[in-house]
Motif scaffolding. Sequence first.
Motif, PDB file in Angstrom:
ATOM      1  N   LEU A  39       0.967  -1.150  -0.073  1.00 41.91           N
ATOM      2  CA  LEU A  39      -0.008  -0.013  -0.025  1.00 41.91           C
ATOM      3  C   LEU A  39       0.912   1.293  -0.149  1.00 41.91           C
ATOM      4  O   LEU A  39       2.088   1.413   0.520  1.00 41.91           O
ATOM      5  CB  LEU A  39      -0.798   0.225   1.221  1.00 41.91           C
ATOM      6  CG  LEU A  39      -1.553  -1.036   1.775  1.00 41.91           C
ATOM      7  CD1 LEU A  39      -2.804  -0.921   2.694  1.00 41.91           C
ATOM      8  CD2 LEU A  39      -2.600  -1.655   0.336  1.00 41.91           C
ATOM      9  N   GLU A  80      -3.295   0.687  -3.369  1.00 44.91           N
ATOM     10  CA  GLU A  80      -2.486  -0.529  -3.941  1.00 44.91           C
ATOM     11  C   GLU A  80      -1.526  -0.075  -4.869  1.00 44.91           C
ATOM     12  O   GLU A  80      -1.617   0.425  -5.810  1.00 44.91           O
ATOM     13  CB  GLU A  80      -3.355  -1.629  -4.517  1.00 44.91           C
ATOM     14  CG  GLU A  80      -3.209  -3.159  -3.658  1.00 44.91           C
ATOM     15  CD  GLU A  80      -4.323  -4.031  -3.963  1.00 44.91           C
ATOM     16  OE1 GLU A  80      -3.997  -4.606  -5.068  1.00 44.91           O
ATOM     17  OE2 GLU A  80      -5.217  -4.229  -3.321  1.00 44.91           O
ATOM     18  N   HIS A 124     -11.549  -4.352   0.667  1.00 45.64           N
ATOM     19  CA  HIS A 124     -10.929  -3.497  -0.232  1.00 45.64           C
ATOM     20  C   HIS A 124     -11.592  -2.494  -0.911  1.00 45.64           C
ATOM     21  O   HIS A 124     -11.259  -1.952  -1.794  1.00 45.64           O
ATOM     22  CB  HIS A 124     -10.093  -4.531  -1.328  1.00 45.64           C
ATOM     23  CG  HIS A 124      -9.090  -5.478  -1.066  1.00 45.64           C
ATOM     24  ND1 HIS A 124      -8.194  -6.230  -1.722  1.00 45.64           N
ATOM     25  CD2 HIS A 124      -8.794  -5.914   0.439  1.00 45.64           C
ATOM     26  CE1 HIS A 124      -7.471  -6.876  -1.148  1.00 45.64           C
ATOM     27  NE2 HIS A 124      -7.872  -6.680   0.105  1.00 45.64           N
TER      28      HIS A 124
END
Length: 198
Positions: A108, A141, A192
């Motif tokens: 990340l 991400e 997510h």
Amino acid sequence: KKTVAILISGGGSNMVTLVDSMLNDPGHPGRPCLVLSNNADAGGLTKAAERGVATAVVDHRPFGKDRAAFEAELVKPILNAGADVVCLAGFMRVLTAGFVSQFEGRMLNIHPSLLPKYKGLHTHARALEAGDDRHGCTVHEVTPRLDDGPLLGQAEVPVLPGDTPEDLAARVLVQEHRLYPAVLARYLRGEHAMLRLS
Ligand code: GAR
């Protein structure tokens, strides 16, 4: 718990909020296993050590323009620490596709703009120059393209009349410190979906 390595280059205020969010919550899904810097003078290294987190330094300068050689060293302490997830937190070196691919789906980054706006540097000055009335930060991400990849969270701030880039950076940083720990905890739990903080 999943183990988290955090990469920094400077003051490490985002790293501190990530580490403290994990250490202060017994039910947190993550545990900090390493704080790694490309800069031996990074203030964040002391803050990590004070919290009992292992630290390491891999100086990029001896490698010159050879990013792959730098990264071949950079990856070693991450692998030695057995990190499940890697968080970039003010890590100011561009990473190659070769490095990123080793952590696909488990790395990340936090970026000080509302991506996809203002990838790269000087984000606050660019938002001011554009006359934006909203600005903010994004956790995403990491994929091989710079400041790209699936967005995991954003927090907005207003741009106020007379703001300097420094004013705006400080206002955004407050939100970074809310956003990154919140996104990390969700991510480690397998969530997510995009988180929007206001
Ligand atoms: C943060 O504002 C972060 O978003 C930014 O650097 C600052 C680091 O502060 N990152 C980037 O610009 C990445 N290209 P910190 O060391 O106090 O967390």
